[in-house]
Scaffold this active site. Sequence first.
Site, PDB file in Angstrom:
ATOM      1  N   ALA A   1       0.834  -1.194   0.000  1.00  9.56           N
ATOM      2  CA  ALA A   1       0.000   0.000   0.000  1.00  9.56           C
ATOM      3  C   ALA A   1       0.873   1.249   0.000  1.00  9.56           C
ATOM      4  CB  ALA A   1      -0.910  -0.001   1.224  1.00  9.56           C
TER       5      ALA A   1
ATOM      6  N   GLN B   1      -3.687  -7.800  -5.209  1.00  7.68           N
ATOM      7  CA  GLN B   1      -3.894  -8.280  -3.849  1.00  7.68           C
ATOM      8  C   GLN B   1      -5.111  -7.567  -3.260  1.00  7.68           C
ATOM      9  OE1 GLN B   1      -1.171  -7.741  -0.194  1.00  7.68           O
ATOM     10  NE2 GLN B   1      -0.503  -9.675  -1.088  1.00  7.68           N
TER      11      GLN B   1
ATOM     12  N   CYS C   1      -1.681  -8.691   6.277  1.00 15.82           N
ATOM     13  CA  CYS C   1      -1.371  -7.322   6.687  1.00 15.82           C
ATOM     14  C   CYS C   1      -1.697  -7.133   8.170  1.00 15.82           C
ATOM     15  CB  CYS C   1      -2.163  -6.315   5.855  1.00 15.82           C
ATOM     16  SG  CYS C   1      -1.829  -4.600   6.329  1.00 15.82           S
TER      17      CYS C   1
ATOM     18  N   LYS D   1      -2.226 -14.870   0.940  1.00 20.87           N
ATOM     19  CA  LYS D   1      -1.009 -14.470   1.646  1.00 20.87           C
ATOM     20  C   LYS D   1      -1.324 -14.312   3.132  1.00 20.87           C
ATOM     21  CE  LYS D   1       2.891 -11.223   1.467  1.00 20.87           C
ATOM     22  NZ  LYS D   1       2.977 -10.797   2.880  1.00 20.87           N
TER      23      LYS D   1
ATOM     24  N   ASN E   1       8.300 -15.414   1.883  1.00 19.78           N
ATOM     25  CA  ASN E   1       8.378 -13.962   2.004  1.00 19.78           C
ATOM     26  C   ASN E   1       8.951 -13.579   3.366  1.00 19.78           C
ATOM     27  OD1 ASN E   1       6.165 -11.395   2.899  1.00 19.78           O
ATOM     28  ND2 ASN E   1       7.740 -11.089   1.366  1.00 19.78           N
TER      29      ASN E   1
ATOM     30  N   ASP F   1      12.364 -10.732   4.800  1.00 18.49           N
ATOM     31  CA  ASP F   1      13.801 -10.489   5.025  1.00 18.49           C
ATOM     32  C   ASP F   1      14.698 -10.900   3.861  1.00 18.49           C
ATOM     33  OD1 ASP F   1      12.932  -9.589   7.440  1.00 18.49           O
ATOM     34  OD2 ASP F   1      13.905 -11.130   8.663  1.00 18.49           O
TER      35      ASP F   1
ATOM     36  N   ALA G   1       9.429  -7.688  -0.844  1.00 19.36           N
ATOM     37  CA  ALA G   1       8.579  -6.531  -0.550  1.00 19.36           C
ATOM     38  C   ALA G   1       9.442  -5.362  -0.091  1.00 19.36           C
ATOM     39  CB  ALA G   1       7.534  -6.908   0.504  1.00 19.36           C
ATOM     40  N   ARG G   2       9.551  -5.156   1.230  1.00 24.44           N
ATOM     41  CA  ARG G   2      10.244  -3.979   1.746  1.00 24.44           C
ATOM     42  C   ARG G   2      11.712  -3.908   1.321  1.00 24.44           C
ATOM     43  NH1 ARG G   2      10.180  -3.835   7.677  1.00 24.44           N
ATOM     44  NH2 ARG G   2      10.256  -6.100   7.495  1.00 24.44           N
TER      45      ARG G   2
END
EC number: 1.3.1.-
Length: 309
Positions: free
Chosen positions: A2, A54, A87, A126, A187, A189, A211-212
């Site tokens: 997001a 998603q 989330c 997820k 998913n 790290d 992701a991050r």
Amino acid sequence: MAGVSDIAFRTLCREAGADMAFTEMVSAKGLSFANEKTRHLLALAGGESQVAVQLFGHEPEVMASQAAWIEDEMGESLAYLDINMGCPARKIVSKGDGSALMKEPDLAASVVRAVKGVVEHPVTVKFRRGWAEGDETAPAFARRMEEAGADGVTVHGRFAEQLYRGSADWGVIARVREAVSVPVVGNGDIRSGADAMRMAVETGCDAVMIARGAEGNPWLFSQVQAALAGEPEPAPPTVEERIAMARRHAELLTHREGRNIVRMRKHAMWYMAGLPGAAQARGRINYCTTLSDFDAVFDELLEIARERS
């Protein structure tokens, strides 16, 4: 993600080697109200295809109707629909969405069955290691999702209550892999190509989701591709390359959103993290709104880097 994986970010990640990209997380409830701000999240770049969406929500009927609308709207550009049950953000779970569904596996299964009943594209789920810290429920939850019709699952190795603290436990990915017969995506790290390779080897997962780790670092995808192919990882980007990528990101946002690109602020922070002069530049970034504003800060950072080289 997001507020992150918009057209501009997806474009850069795909160019860097990502095999697939996701839209920003989309609210089924928002879509049901024909909210243009929500529908805007589904916009694609010219020529962009095979994008996953998603979707989040907890009402089976609403999730199903909006999944069907997305499939009809996106057509062949849609890769698959992913239901977010991972989330941990308070504003999401407080409404019963996201990882809150891990506390209600019967409802979660109903959501999956409802969506599967109305779409032709694959449907995945997820989720996290579990809701409460220390209470791992992911393997059993994964089996429930498979029984409900999920075509695949993605597992993040942290508990919902953990948010993003500590380290992701990759062992749970392996345990989910043993628990189900559908594809499993790992998913959590992934910060280097070596991390992705190690996750694949240690867990037996079918794919790796980043992701991050890609925030301010789209080069990560080329590093992962090299590692998985058994090739040397490309060298980390230089200061000049990082600034050039930040400029391009800002330009892409400008083409999409117009003169005001406030959302570039967080991306700029990520791109310049650790660079000489970054600490002093953060204050200026917080006042940037236009491409020229950001360019001025980037010029200053380049000058500082050259003076110190």
